[in-house]
Design an enzyme around this catalytic site. Structure first.
Site, short mmCIF file in Angstrom:
data_model
loop_
_atom_site.label_atom_id
_atom_site.label_comp_id
_atom_site.label_asym_id
_atom_site.label_seq_id
_atom_site.Cartn_x
_atom_site.Cartn_y
_atom_site.Cartn_z
CG PHE A 70 -1.87 1.26 1.08
CD1 PHE A 70 -3.03 1.21 0.32
CD2 PHE A 70 -1.52 2.47 1.68
CE1 PHE A 70 -3.83 2.34 0.16
CE2 PHE A 70 -2.33 3.60 1.52
CZ PHE A 70 -3.48 3.52 0.76
CG ASP A 76 5.60 3.98 1.98
OD1 ASP A 76 5.55 4.70 3.00
OD2 ASP A 76 4.65 3.84 1.20
CE LYS A 124 -1.34 6.97 6.63
NZ LYS A 124 -0.95 5.91 5.72
#
Ligand SMILES: *Cc1c(COP(=O)(O)O)cnc(C)c1O
Length: 403
Positions: free
Chosen positions: A141, A226, A255
Site C-alpha cells: 500500500f 516507505d 502521516k
C-alpha cells in the site's frame, strides 16, 4: 433521530462512498481519547492510521501550529521562509541524509521517490531512456494516485482505473530471492514497506531488510523504504528499518510527520540521489509551507528526545504479550512491532467489521482490514492502564461472539 444519525445520513448522501466508516461522529479529542457528538468517549486505537502517534492535541505540536498560524502560513517555494531551513536540516539529520524534498500527502511523497529513482536511473546508473523499472511488493500500500495503484495487487484499489503506468514488477513480500530473480539491468529501485501496514501489519522475516539492503548495494539499485506508516516512533524505533540497522537510500515519510495537524510528507536521500532533481522538474504549491514546516519541526524535536520511541517499545511489549494471551480465544495470530498490532480474528467467529463494531460499543475505536484482521495502533501517549483496558474490551467482544 439522534444527532449521530443526522450527521451520518447527510454525510452518506452528499459524499462519495469511498470509505466505509464506523457509525460514530467525532466532535473533539485529547491525547488518546476522542469524544463524539453525544458526549461518549472512545479510546482511539487507530490514530488516523498512525498520523496521531504523538496524541490528539499534543500541546507542543498544537502550540507550534498556533504560533505559526498567527505569523505566516504560505509563501510557495518561489521564496524562502524562516521555517524551511530548520525543517530541511532537521529531517535530514533525523534520517541521516543530506537532503530533503517536502510534499504534502504520502502518495505524493511516494510519487516523488519514483520520479527521483527513475531520473537517477537514467542520469547516474545509465539505464536506457524509458526503460527504468522498479521492483515492488505484493499486497503493497503506497497511496491512491494512478501510478501507485497501477502496481497495487488489491483489486479494489487497482481494478477499473486503467490504463496503468508501466515500469513496475511485483514480487512476493518477504523473499529476497524473489527480488533477486526480478532484477535486471533496467532495475533502478526496490520500493517496500519495512512492515506492511494496510496488508494487516505484516512483519517480514528477520534479516529480510538487511538482505534487501545488501542486494541493492551489490546491484547498484536504490532501496526505497516507505516509512509513512511504520516510521516516526510507531514500532519502538524512529524508523522500522532501524530494527535491523538498515539505512535505505530513500526514506519516504508522511502521516505522523504532520503531527495529526496538517498533511506533511517528504522524501530524504543523499545528494548523489536527490541531487538529480533540478529547478522546475518537481514541486508542489503547498509542499514545505511555513505552517507545515513549523509543525514538522515540533515533531522532529519530539522524536529527537527518543521518549516516544522508548514508550512505544515498552507499551508495545505489554500490548503484544496481552494479545498473545487471546490466541485460541477467538484470536488466530498476532503480528506487529512496538505499539502496532495486526490481530487475525477466527473468521468462523466474526468478521473484522463485526469485531470493530463490538469494540466501538465498548468504547474502543479500531478498524478492520482484509476481512478478519483488526489493527491496533493507539497514540503513543496512551496510558498502560487504558491500553490494557482496550485489550480487555477485545477479549469481551470475542467472548460475546463465541457464545
Ligand atoms: C497512508 C500510506 C500512504 C499514503 O499516504 P496518503 O497521505 O494517504 O497519501 C503511503 N504509504 C503507506 C505505507 C501508507 O500507510
Amino acid at each position: 433521530m439522534t444527532s449521530t444519525d443526522t450527521f451520518i445520513e447527510l454525510s452518506e448522501r452528499r459524499s462519495a462512498h469511498n470509505y466505509h466508516p464506523l457509525p460514530i461522529v467525532i466532535h473533539e479529542a485529547q491525547g488518546a481519547w476522542v469524544t463524539d457528538v453525544e458526549g461518549r468517549r472512545f479510546l482511539d486505537c487507530l490514530s488516523g492510521y498512525s498520523s496521531l502517534n504523538f496524541g490528539h492535541g499534543n500541546p507542543k505540536i498544537v502550540g507550534a501550529a498556533q504560533e505559526q498560524l498567527a505569523k505566516l502560513t504560505l509563501t510557495s517555494r518561489a521564496f524562502f521562509h524562516d521555517q524551511f531551513a530548520a525543517f530541511a536540516a532537521g529531517l535530514g539529520d533525523l534520517t541521516g541524509k543530506d537532503m530533503v524534498l517536502p510534499m504534502n500527502t504520502g502518495a505524493e511523497a511516494v510519487e516523488t521517490a519514483i520520479k527521483v529513482a527513475r531520473k537517477w536511473g537514467y542520469e547516474v546508473k545509465g539505464v536506457a531512456p524509458e526503460q527504468a523499472n522498479i521492483i515492488v511488493m505484493e499486497d503493497n500500500f503506497h497511496g491512491r494516485t494512478t501510478t501507485i495503484i497501477s502496481f497495487s495487487t488489491d483489486p479494489d484499489a487497482h481494478d477499473g482505473f486503467g490504463p496503468y503506468t508501466p515500469g513496475f514488477t511485483v514480487v512476493k513480500y518477504g523473499s529476497v530471492e524473489a527480488i533477486r530473480e526480478a532484477v535486471d539491468a533496467n532495475t533502478v529501485a526496490v520500493l517496500l514497506e519495512p512492515i506492511q501496514g494496510e496488508a494487516g501489519v505484516l512483519v517480514p522475516p528477520d534479516g529480510y531488510l538487511t538482505q534487501v539492503r545488501e542486494l541493492c548495494t551489490a546491484e547498484n539499485i536504490l532501496m526505497i523504504a516507505d516509512e509513512i506508516q511504520s516510521g516516526l516512533g510507531r514500532t519502538g524505533d524512529t524508523f522500522a528499518c532501524d530494527h535491523e540497522g538498515v539505512v535505505p537510500d530513500i526514506y519516504v515519510l508522511g502521516k505522523a510527520l504532520g503531527g495529526g495537524v496538517v498533511p506533511v510528507s517528504a522524501i530524504t536521500a543523499n545528494e548523489d540521489v536527490l541531487g538529480v532533481i533540478k529547478p522546475g522538474q518537481h514541486g508542489s504549491t503547498f509542499g514545505g509551507n511555513p505552517l507545515a514546516c513549523a509543525v514538522a519541526n515540533a515533531v522532529i524535536e519530539i522524536l529527537n528526545t527518543g521518549e516516544y520511541q522508548a514508550r512505544a517499545k515498552e507499551l508495545g511489549a505489554v500490548l503484544h504479550e496481552r494479545l498473545r494471551g487471546l490466541i485460541g480465544r477467538g484470536v488466530v495470530t498476532v503480528r506487529g512491532r512496538g505499539l502496532w498490532a495486526g490481530v487475525d480474528i477466527d473468521p468462523s467467529l466474526a468478521t473484522g467489521r463485526e469485531i470493530s463494531k463490538a469494540l466501538m460499543r465498548r468504547g474502543v475505536l479500531a478498524k478492520d482490514t482484509h476481512g478478519s484482521t483488526i489493527r491496533l495502533a493507539p497514540p503513543i501517549v496512551v496510558s498502560e492502564e487504558d491500553l490494557l483496558w482496550a485489550v480487555d474490551q477485545l477479549a469481551d467482544a470475542l467472548a460475546e461472539f463465541a457464545k
